[in-house]
Design a protein around this motif. Structure first.
Motif, mmCIF file in Angstrom:
data_model
loop_
_atom_site.group_PDB
_atom_site.id
_atom_site.type_symbol
_atom_site.label_atom_id
_atom_site.label_comp_id
_atom_site.label_asym_id
_atom_site.label_seq_id
_atom_site.Cartn_x
_atom_site.Cartn_y
_atom_site.Cartn_z
ATOM 1 N N PHE A 68 -0.231 -1.521 -1.694
ATOM 2 C CA PHE A 68 -0.675 -2.579 -2.597
ATOM 3 C C PHE A 68 -2.189 -2.747 -2.469
ATOM 4 O O PHE A 68 -2.773 -2.457 -1.423
ATOM 5 C CB PHE A 68 0.010 -3.920 -2.260
ATOM 6 N N ARG A 69 -2.804 -3.216 -3.547
ATOM 7 C CA ARG A 69 -4.215 -3.619 -3.495
ATOM 8 C C ARG A 69 -4.284 -5.070 -3.054
ATOM 9 O O ARG A 69 -3.534 -5.912 -3.560
ATOM 10 C CB ARG A 69 -4.888 -3.457 -4.863
ATOM 11 N N GLY A 70 -5.189 -5.369 -2.132
ATOM 12 C CA GLY A 70 -5.330 -6.724 -1.640
ATOM 13 C C GLY A 70 -4.522 -6.953 -0.380
ATOM 14 O O GLY A 70 -3.894 -6.053 0.170
ATOM 15 N N ARG A 71 -4.534 -8.205 0.067
ATOM 16 C CA ARG A 71 -3.843 -8.569 1.315
ATOM 17 C C ARG A 71 -2.395 -8.946 1.099
ATOM 18 O O ARG A 71 -1.622 -8.995 2.050
ATOM 19 C CB ARG A 71 -4.574 -9.747 1.983
ATOM 20 N N GLU A 72 -2.008 -9.230 -0.132
ATOM 21 C CA GLU A 72 -0.647 -9.673 -0.405
ATOM 22 C C GLU A 72 0.126 -8.573 -1.124
ATOM 23 O O GLU A 72 -0.419 -7.831 -1.936
ATOM 24 C CB GLU A 72 -0.659 -10.942 -1.273
ATOM 25 N N ALA A 73 1.393 -8.468 -0.812
ATOM 26 C CA ALA A 73 2.256 -7.466 -1.437
ATOM 27 C C ALA A 73 2.842 -8.037 -2.719
ATOM 28 O O ALA A 73 4.028 -8.388 -2.787
ATOM 29 C CB ALA A 73 3.361 -7.039 -0.473
ATOM 30 N N GLN A 74 1.981 -8.160 -3.729
ATOM 31 C CA GLN A 74 2.407 -8.694 -5.010
ATOM 32 C C GLN A 74 2.834 -7.548 -5.922
ATOM 33 O O GLN A 74 2.224 -6.470 -5.902
ATOM 34 C CB GLN A 74 1.276 -9.484 -5.669
ATOM 35 N N PRO A 75 3.861 -7.753 -6.752
ATOM 36 C CA PRO A 75 4.316 -6.671 -7.648
ATOM 37 C C PRO A 75 3.215 -6.138 -8.561
ATOM 38 O O PRO A 75 3.125 -4.933 -8.797
ATOM 39 C CB PRO A 75 5.448 -7.333 -8.456
ATOM 40 N N ALA A 76 2.352 -7.033 -9.077
ATOM 41 C CA ALA A 76 1.294 -6.581 -9.982
ATOM 42 C C ALA A 76 0.236 -5.759 -9.266
ATOM 43 O O ALA A 76 -0.524 -5.036 -9.910
ATOM 44 C CB ALA A 76 0.643 -7.793 -10.657
ATOM 45 N N ALA A 77 0.161 -5.869 -7.930
ATOM 46 C CA ALA A 77 -0.843 -5.135 -7.162
ATOM 47 C C ALA A 77 -0.279 -3.873 -6.535
ATOM 48 O O ALA A 77 -0.960 -3.230 -5.733
ATOM 49 C CB ALA A 77 -1.418 -6.040 -6.074
ATOM 50 N N MET A 78 0.941 -3.476 -6.904
ATOM 51 C CA MET A 78 1.563 -2.314 -6.285
ATOM 52 C C MET A 78 0.923 -1.024 -6.783
ATOM 53 O O MET A 78 0.755 -0.814 -7.992
ATOM 54 C CB MET A 78 3.064 -2.298 -6.578
ATOM 55 N N HIS A 90 -1.872 1.362 -10.077
ATOM 56 C CA HIS A 90 -2.227 2.778 -9.928
ATOM 57 C C HIS A 90 -3.247 3.157 -11.002
ATOM 58 O O HIS A 90 -3.042 2.904 -12.184
ATOM 59 C CB HIS A 90 -0.969 3.640 -10.057
ATOM 60 N N THR A 91 -4.357 3.780 -10.595
ATOM 61 C CA THR A 91 -5.429 4.137 -11.533
ATOM 62 C C THR A 91 -5.415 5.606 -11.924
ATOM 63 O O THR A 91 -6.212 6.022 -12.758
ATOM 64 C CB THR A 91 -6.805 3.815 -10.927
ATOM 65 N N GLY A 92 -4.563 6.395 -11.328
ATOM 66 C CA GLY A 92 -4.553 7.824 -11.599
ATOM 67 C C GLY A 92 -5.344 8.634 -10.597
ATOM 68 O O GLY A 92 -5.274 9.868 -10.591
ATOM 69 N N ARG A 93 -6.088 7.944 -9.718
ATOM 70 C CA ARG A 93 -6.869 8.636 -8.692
ATOM 71 C C ARG A 93 -6.212 8.565 -7.324
ATOM 72 O O ARG A 93 -6.700 9.153 -6.368
ATOM 73 C CB ARG A 93 -8.284 8.043 -8.619
ATOM 74 N N GLU A 94 -5.118 7.835 -7.216
ATOM 75 C CA GLU A 94 -4.420 7.686 -5.940
ATOM 76 C C GLU A 94 -3.274 8.687 -5.850
ATOM 77 O O GLU A 94 -2.548 8.915 -6.836
ATOM 78 C CB GLU A 94 -3.870 6.265 -5.776
ATOM 79 N N THR A 95 -3.108 9.253 -4.685
ATOM 80 C CA THR A 95 -1.989 10.149 -4.408
ATOM 81 C C THR A 95 -1.432 9.831 -3.020
ATOM 82 O O THR A 95 -2.156 9.327 -2.158
ATOM 83 C CB THR A 95 -2.406 11.628 -4.460
#
Length: 287
Positions: A68-78, A90-95
């Protein structure tokens, strides 16, 4: 805490649903309390580099991992789900790398911040947060070179001299470092290669650093001069194809040629005869 439901009890369906809900809440609370949040700071990165966030280790064994992005495991930040599927962030640059690590290529300053890994283990959930910082790419400045570089390339023969010089002014005075193919090879304003060897071929970059900024030179690649082109043998020229006939077509062509020759001779003879006859008639008239 476990709640045992007696099948023979007199509680109605509403009470049973309430008891089940309470049991689920208690289970979630226990799982949440088993999380062990921690923060790991990674080395600063420069724009365009690749970030590697290793998967946290757990003595209880990892069943699944999500990022997740950020400190919290939020669904929108997965970024990645426990099944390894891309999420909303996901931006397409993560694997996903080996053993569940997160790799981000071509990072930018917008990628700075916290990334949280949620681990599912035999003992419950564990949350680990990692922090990365991305700095702006240093601006590039030209170098003065001898021989002159053409589009960032110097061609030279072995045992000849090559000079690379830093000519950019910085205030305060910078500390200059030279690298060859990413490895430090010198310092100071000039890099003087007295007798070029094969080990000194490659790409040179000079980096200037002071208390205010970091500046890098445009890369200059030193290569061996191209050898004179070896003349190549000319390709053989095939003669023009000749027309050859045989059999019936040859006989027909021969007959046609013979008839044409006879017609030509006859025409010449006829023309000569007519001319002589005309001359005789004129002589008779004159006499």
């Amino acid at each position: 805490m476990r709640c045992t439901l007696d099948p023979g009890s007199s509680h109605g369906p509403a009470w049973r649903r309430l008891l089940l809900t309470g049991a689920l809440l208690a289970s979630c609370t226990c799982s949440a309390s088993s999380e062990l949040p921690s923060l790991t700071r990674l080395n600063p990165l420069t724009e365009g580099a690749s970030a590697h966030l290793p998967a946290p280790e757990s003595p209880d064994g990892v069943l699944a991992i999500s990022w997740f992005r950020g400190r919290e495991a939020q669904p929108a930040a997965m970024i990645f789900s426990p099944e390894g599927l891309p999420g909303p962030a996901h931006t397409g640059r993560e694997t996903l790398g080996a053993q569940g690590s997160l790799d981000i290529r071509n990072v930018t300053t917008k990628d700075s911040g916290c990334y949280t890994a949620m681990l599912e283990t035999h003992a419950g959930h564990r949350r680990v947060t990692q922090l990365i910082r991305v700095h702006n790419s240093p601006k590039s400045v030209p170098l003065m070179t001898f021989p002159e570089n053409i589009q960032g390339t110097i061609q030279s023969d072995l045992n000849y001299s090559v000079i690379l010089e830093w000519v950019t002014t910085m205030n305060p005075e910078p500390v200059l470092t030279w690298t060859l193919n990413g490895k430090i090879c010198g310092s100071g304003e000039k890099l003087f290669i007295r007798r070029l060897s094969r080990e000194q071929l490659g790409t040179y970059v000079c980096t200037g650093r002071n208390s205010k900024e970091l500046v890098s030179s445009e890369p200059v690649t030193v290569l061996l001069a191209q050898a004179n082109a070896v003349p190549t043998d000319a390709e053989p020229i095939e003669p023009d194809p000749t027309l050859s006939l045989s059999g019936g077509p040859a006989i027909g062509l021969l007959v046609a040629g013979s008839l044409g020759m006879v017609a030509l001779v006859g025409s010449v003879c006829y023309t000569t005869f007519q001319s002589q006859r005309t001359d005789r008639q004129r002589i008779r008239i004159c006499c």
